[in-house]
Design a protein around this motif. Sequence first.
Motif, PDB file in Angstrom:
ATOM      1  N   MET A   1     -37.994 -47.669  63.091  1.00  0.00           N
ATOM      2  CA  MET A   1     -38.810 -46.965  62.396  1.00  0.00           C
ATOM      3  C   MET A   1     -39.016 -48.132  60.890  1.00  0.00           C
ATOM      4  N   ALA A   2     -37.902 -48.740  60.658  1.00  0.00           N
ATOM      5  CA  ALA A   2     -38.027 -49.772  59.643  1.00  0.00           C
ATOM      6  C   ALA A   2     -39.185 -50.919  60.029  1.00  0.00           C
ATOM      7  N   GLU A   3     -39.155 -51.141  61.186  1.00  0.00           N
ATOM      8  CA  GLU A   3     -39.840 -52.008  61.496  1.00  0.00           C
ATOM      9  C   GLU A   3     -41.461 -51.571  61.386  1.00  0.00           C
ATOM     10  N   SER A   4     -41.576 -50.405  61.918  1.00  0.00           N
ATOM     11  CA  SER A   4     -43.128 -49.788  61.560  1.00  0.00           C
ATOM     12  C   SER A   4     -43.348 -49.615  60.273  1.00  0.00           C
ATOM     13  N   LEU A   5     -42.661 -49.338  59.426  1.00  0.00           N
ATOM     14  CA  LEU A   5     -42.862 -49.533  57.931  1.00  0.00           C
ATOM     15  C   LEU A   5     -43.114 -50.785  57.721  1.00  0.00           C
ATOM     16  N   LYS A   6     -42.701 -51.904  57.900  1.00  0.00           N
ATOM     17  CA  LYS A   6     -42.832 -53.170  57.570  1.00  0.00           C
ATOM     18  C   LYS A   6     -44.058 -53.595  57.920  1.00  0.00           C
ATOM     19  N   ASN A   7     -44.614 -53.176  59.451  1.00  0.00           N
ATOM     20  CA  ASN A   7     -45.716 -53.610  59.819  1.00  0.00           C
ATOM     21  C   ASN A   7     -46.924 -52.775  59.086  1.00  0.00           C
ATOM     22  N   THR A   8     -46.753 -51.719  58.652  1.00  0.00           N
ATOM     23  CA  THR A   8     -47.752 -50.938  57.797  1.00  0.00           C
ATOM     24  C   THR A   8     -47.974 -51.668  56.408  1.00  0.00           C
ATOM     25  N   LEU A   9     -46.793 -52.079  55.736  1.00  0.00           N
ATOM     26  CA  LEU A   9     -46.762 -52.332  54.548  1.00  0.00           C
ATOM     27  C   LEU A   9     -47.598 -54.009  54.514  1.00  0.00           C
ATOM     28  N   SER A  10     -47.358 -54.621  55.916  1.00  0.00           N
ATOM     29  CA  SER A  10     -48.035 -55.987  56.014  1.00  0.00           C
ATOM     30  C   SER A  10     -49.216 -55.752  56.102  1.00  0.00           C
ATOM     31  N   HIS A  11     -49.993 -54.529  55.966  1.00  0.00           N
ATOM     32  CA  HIS A  11     -51.521 -54.455  55.964  1.00  0.00           C
ATOM     33  C   HIS A  11     -51.998 -54.158  54.618  1.00  0.00           C
ATOM     34  N   TYR A  12     -51.354 -54.107  53.545  1.00  0.00           N
ATOM     35  CA  TYR A  12     -51.714 -53.692  52.258  1.00  0.00           C
ATOM     36  C   TYR A  12     -52.438 -54.972  51.676  1.00  0.00           C
ATOM     37  N   LEU A  13     -53.500 -54.538  51.070  1.00  0.00           N
ATOM     38  CA  LEU A  13     -54.264 -55.667  50.003  1.00  0.00           C
ATOM     39  C   LEU A  13     -54.647 -55.142  48.770  1.00  0.00           C
ATOM     40  N   THR A  14     -54.725 -56.127  47.870  1.00  0.00           N
ATOM     41  CA  THR A  14     -55.437 -55.605  46.582  1.00  0.00           C
ATOM     42  C   THR A  14     -57.031 -55.658  46.947  1.00  0.00           C
ATOM     43  N   PRO A  15     -57.629 -55.289  46.220  1.00  0.00           N
ATOM     44  CA  PRO A  15     -59.320 -55.258  46.105  1.00  0.00           C
ATOM     45  C   PRO A  15     -59.350 -56.934  46.054  1.00  0.00           C
ATOM     46  N   GLN A  16     -58.951 -57.416  45.200  1.00  0.00           N
ATOM     47  CA  GLN A  16     -59.232 -59.044  44.896  1.00  0.00           C
ATOM     48  C   GLN A  16     -58.955 -59.723  46.185  1.00  0.00           C
ATOM     49  N   GLY A  17     -57.587 -59.420  46.700  1.00  0.00           N
ATOM     50  CA  GLY A  17     -57.295 -59.938  47.758  1.00  0.00           C
ATOM     51  C   GLY A  17     -58.163 -59.889  49.024  1.00  0.00           C
ATOM     52  N   ALA A  18     -58.563 -58.768  49.155  1.00  0.00           N
ATOM     53  CA  ALA A  18     -59.369 -58.350  50.439  1.00  0.00           C
ATOM     54  C   ALA A  18     -60.779 -59.143  50.144  1.00  0.00           C
ATOM     55  N   ALA A  19     -61.119 -59.294  48.754  1.00  0.00           N
ATOM     56  CA  ALA A  19     -62.492 -60.040  48.602  1.00  0.00           C
ATOM     57  C   ALA A  19     -62.342 -61.390  48.688  1.00  0.00           C
ATOM     58  N   ARG A  20     -61.209 -62.050  48.299  1.00  0.00           N
ATOM     59  CA  ARG A  20     -60.839 -63.691  48.637  1.00  0.00           C
ATOM     60  C   ARG A  20     -60.872 -63.685  50.112  1.00  0.00           C
ATOM     61  N   MET A  21     -60.467 -62.845  50.837  1.00  0.00           N
ATOM     62  CA  MET A  21     -60.326 -63.172  52.450  1.00  0.00           C
ATOM     63  C   MET A  21     -61.871 -62.969  52.957  1.00  0.00           C
ATOM     64  N   ARG A  22     -62.556 -61.819  52.461  1.00  0.00           N
ATOM     65  CA  ARG A  22     -64.045 -61.835  52.990  1.00  0.00           C
ATOM     66  C   ARG A  22     -64.812 -63.237  52.489  1.00  0.00           C
ATOM     67  N   GLU A  23     -64.572 -63.550  51.385  1.00  0.00           N
ATOM     68  CA  GLU A  23     -65.271 -64.953  51.126  1.00  0.00           C
ATOM     69  C   GLU A  23     -64.994 -65.943  51.740  1.00  0.00           C
ATOM     70  N   GLU A  24     -63.503 -66.155  52.167  1.00  0.00           N
ATOM     71  CA  GLU A  24     -63.213 -67.265  53.157  1.00  0.00           C
ATOM     72  C   GLU A  24     -63.856 -67.125  54.477  1.00  0.00           C
ATOM     73  N   LEU A  25     -63.971 -65.893  54.851  1.00  0.00           N
ATOM     74  CA  LEU A  25     -64.418 -65.803  56.145  1.00  0.00           C
ATOM     75  C   LEU A  25     -65.957 -66.225  56.196  1.00  0.00           C
ATOM     76  N   ARG A  26     -66.603 -65.576  55.226  1.00  0.00           N
ATOM     77  CA  ARG A  26     -68.090 -65.971  54.860  1.00  0.00           C
ATOM     78  C   ARG A  26     -68.373 -67.351  54.704  1.00  0.00           C
ATOM     79  N   GLU A  27     -67.479 -68.119  54.055  1.00  0.00           N
ATOM     80  CA  GLU A  27     -67.649 -69.306  53.933  1.00  0.00           C
ATOM     81  C   GLU A  27     -67.313 -70.311  55.135  1.00  0.00           C
ATOM     82  N   LEU A  28     -66.432 -69.790  55.946  1.00  0.00           N
ATOM     83  CA  LEU A  28     -65.911 -70.470  57.315  1.00  0.00           C
ATOM     84  C   LEU A  28     -67.263 -70.125  58.209  1.00  0.00           C
ATOM     85  N   MET A  29     -67.900 -68.941  58.311  1.00  0.00           N
ATOM     86  CA  MET A  29     -68.844 -68.725  59.563  1.00  0.00           C
ATOM     87  C   MET A  29     -70.039 -69.122  59.005  1.00  0.00           C
TER      88      MET A  29
END
Length: 164
Positions: free
Chosen positions: A1-29
């Motif tokens: 159960m603790a590992e499942s919660l940690k895996n779920t928490l590892s998917h959390y992003l702030t809107p700014q973090g998600a935007a930075r990741m989308r921008e990096e992906l766009r820049e790469l591709m």
Amino acid sequence: MAESLKNTLSHYLTPQGAARMREELRELMQVERPKIVEIVSWAAGNGDRSENGDYLYGKRRLREIDRRARFLSKRLEHALVVDPAAQTARDRVFFGARVSYIDEEDISHDVTIVGCDEADMTRGEISLVSPVARALMRARVGDEVSLQTPGGPVMLEILSITYP
């Protein structure tokens, strides 16, 4: 159960973090990858590829770009974007909080608790699964929390909690 919660928490992003990741992906591709493809195509037309540095480097760089793009795509696909500005319990430490605390040596620290993939100490951002963030979670201003370190427990006192 603790590992499942940690895996779920590892998917959390702030809107700014998600935007930075989308921008990096766009820049790469859309910017970097087409440039490298052009260099590799040019280098391939120059003959012997086994001794062609531009070709060999370009192919290696394309693999790196593709690997990073796959990683970013998967992370964004499974991301749980959580806006800290929407936090209603602003008197306690939760995801997205900016926390000021002081340690036993009277050294003041300011950290923002963000997702695993967006943590960056140069910006004062720590992962929500880091030991410091786990120690701070759910604390209030004035609380003392114990941080487990390799040298033993260290007490931290919460000075302030703010949200965007």
